[in-house]
Each structure stands twice: as structure tokens, then as C-alpha cells.
Design an enzyme around this catalytic site. Sequence first.
Site, PDB file in Angstrom:
ATOM      1  CG  ASP A  25       4.139   1.149 -11.419  1.00  0.00           C
ATOM      2  OD1 ASP A  25       4.020   2.271 -11.932  1.00  0.00           O
ATOM      3  OD2 ASP A  25       3.313   0.705 -10.593  1.00  0.00           O
TER       4      ASP A  25
ATOM      5  CD  GLU B 247       1.986  -0.843  -6.391  1.00  0.00           C
ATOM      6  OE1 GLU B 247       1.228  -0.216  -5.609  1.00  0.00           O
ATOM      7  OE2 GLU B 247       1.982  -0.661  -7.614  1.00  0.00           O
ATOM      8  CB  ALA B 248       5.174   3.341  -1.696  1.00  0.00           C
TER       9      ALA B 248
ATOM     10  CG  ASP C 123       7.133   4.807 -10.164  1.00  0.00           C
ATOM     11  OD1 ASP C 123       6.837   3.868  -9.407  1.00  0.00           O
ATOM     12  OD2 ASP C 123       6.341   5.272 -11.004  1.00  0.00           O
TER      13      ASP C 123
ATOM     14  CG  HIS D 151      -3.283  -0.218  -7.481  1.00  0.00           C
ATOM     15  ND1 HIS D 151      -2.667   0.969  -7.794  1.00  0.00           N
ATOM     16  CD2 HIS D 151      -4.608  -0.027  -7.672  1.00  0.00           C
ATOM     17  CE1 HIS D 151      -3.593   1.847  -8.146  1.00  0.00           C
ATOM     18  NE2 HIS D 151      -4.774   1.278  -8.098  1.00  0.00           N
TER      19      HIS D 151
ATOM     20  CG  ASP E 256       0.301  -1.381 -11.768  1.00  0.00           C
ATOM     21  OD1 ASP E 256      -0.720  -1.918 -12.234  1.00  0.00           O
ATOM     22  OD2 ASP E 256       0.278  -0.649 -10.770  1.00  0.00           O
TER      23      ASP E 256
END
Length: 271
Positions: A56, A58-59, A156, A215, A220
Site C-alpha cells: 500500500d 503512500e505518494a 497502487d 495513511h 495500512d
Amino acid sequence: MTREELRSKLAECKLETRGVKDVLKKRLKNYYKKQKLMQKEHISGDSCYDYICVVDFEATCEEGNPPEFVHEIIEFPVVLVNTHTLEIEDTFQQYVKPEINPKLSNFCISLTGITQDIVDKADTFPQVLQNVVEWMRQRELGTKYSYSMLTDGSWDMSKFLNIQCRLSRIKYPSFAKKWINIRKSYGNFYKVPRNQTKLTIMLEKLGMNYDGRPHSGLDDSKNIARIAIRMLQDGCDLRVNERIHGGQLMTVSSSAPLEGAPAPQMPRYRN
């Protein structure tokens, strides 16, 4: 015995017989329920794959997510689920230094908990991907053990990883070309509509609370892994249901031949 007394006696006998039938029905129902549970317990350690790798990302992001904004991966977590022991066996986590928009927005910092200092000290994406590949190789995924990637939704792999590979000028990694979209699997298995397949709702419906910081990519991923484990315990046949081909998201039919992801390799750079 009068006719009325006889009728009364027959009525009592019918009630008693009905009562016995109801008791027997309940006992039979409970018996089959127990048999079903025992069967599920028996098969709960069986799976299509030896391992599932939950990812998962994060961006980078901005408030309101303007359409022209380019998302770059800033956290790459992997949670390794052993489908035979039904436990989280290992985890990987590394942060990533963004290059197009190196300065994180306040919104992004607040949402993810990832600070500017963390990404400034991190490696760029190609190096982090190389580290992921090495980590997976050390666990003999795709060689000794079969495995599949698993995500919470399509984005993703089809969006974040796809875009990041183009930005970093590397080819899309072959081990991530197919994956299990747990939202689809959950909705199909428990017969619930798509709007009931958000992470927090899935946890809640399964009687679980979110554990950790929302988040955070690693937290996550761990919570998604908990859902996957519960689904396996409930007898769900978690298998690949999405893939990316030519940069496009595609559905994989449940009747497609079952095959695990290939042994991980670092993709080549684009020309």
C-alpha cells in the site's frame, strides 16, 4: 373417552410431535453448521499461493488532488503473509525521495505523517525498488515459494507504480503485473456492494478495529493483511483478479489458469 377428549388428546400428540421435529431440525442445523466450520478450519491453511505480499504505497499529494499534479511514491511497504500459518511473517518499509516535486505539501505531511526530513534522507525510487527485489529474493519468493501481490484497490499498481516507473525511466516490474485487488475479492466473497469495501468498513464488518496510524503505508498494509488472513480463515480462495497490460488496467477472470508471480527482478531502464 368422549369424542372431545379424544380430539384434545390427538391435538396434544400433534404438538408433541411437532415439538420433537423442531428440536431435531435445530440439532440437524447445528450439526451441519459445525461440520461446515470444521471444514473451513481444515482448508483455512490451504491457499492458491504460499505467500501474499501486501503493498500500500503512500505518494505525494496536494489538498483537493488537482488533476495536473504528478504523484510520486514516497513510502514503499511490503507485508509478507504466510498463507499456511495465516500470520504476518515479515515486513519491509523504506521511504522514497521524490524528484519531480521534492518539497512535500503541508497537506501531504499531515495526511501521511511523513516529514520533509524523512524523504530528504531517503533513496530515490530505483534504489528502493532494487532493495525490495533483494528482500523478496532473500525470502525465495517465485523460486521456492509461490506468491502473489495484493493491494487495496487498483490504484497502487495501475496508477502509482505505473506513473513512478515512467518518471524514474525504468520498465514496469514483471512481479507486479498481476495482483489481488482485495476490494473485489471481499465484495464477491461476502456479497457486499463496492461502496462497502473501503478499508475501515471492511475491518468494521469483520469485527476488527484499525490498528496503527491511518495513511501510514506500513500500517495500512498490516491492516489489509489482517483482512486477507480473515478471508482465508473464512474459506475465501484469494487469487489474482487484476493485471496491467500495455499500461492499461485489465480484469483477470476467475477461470484463468492459476499462476504465481515470477521471481522478482530489477527492471531495465527505458531508452
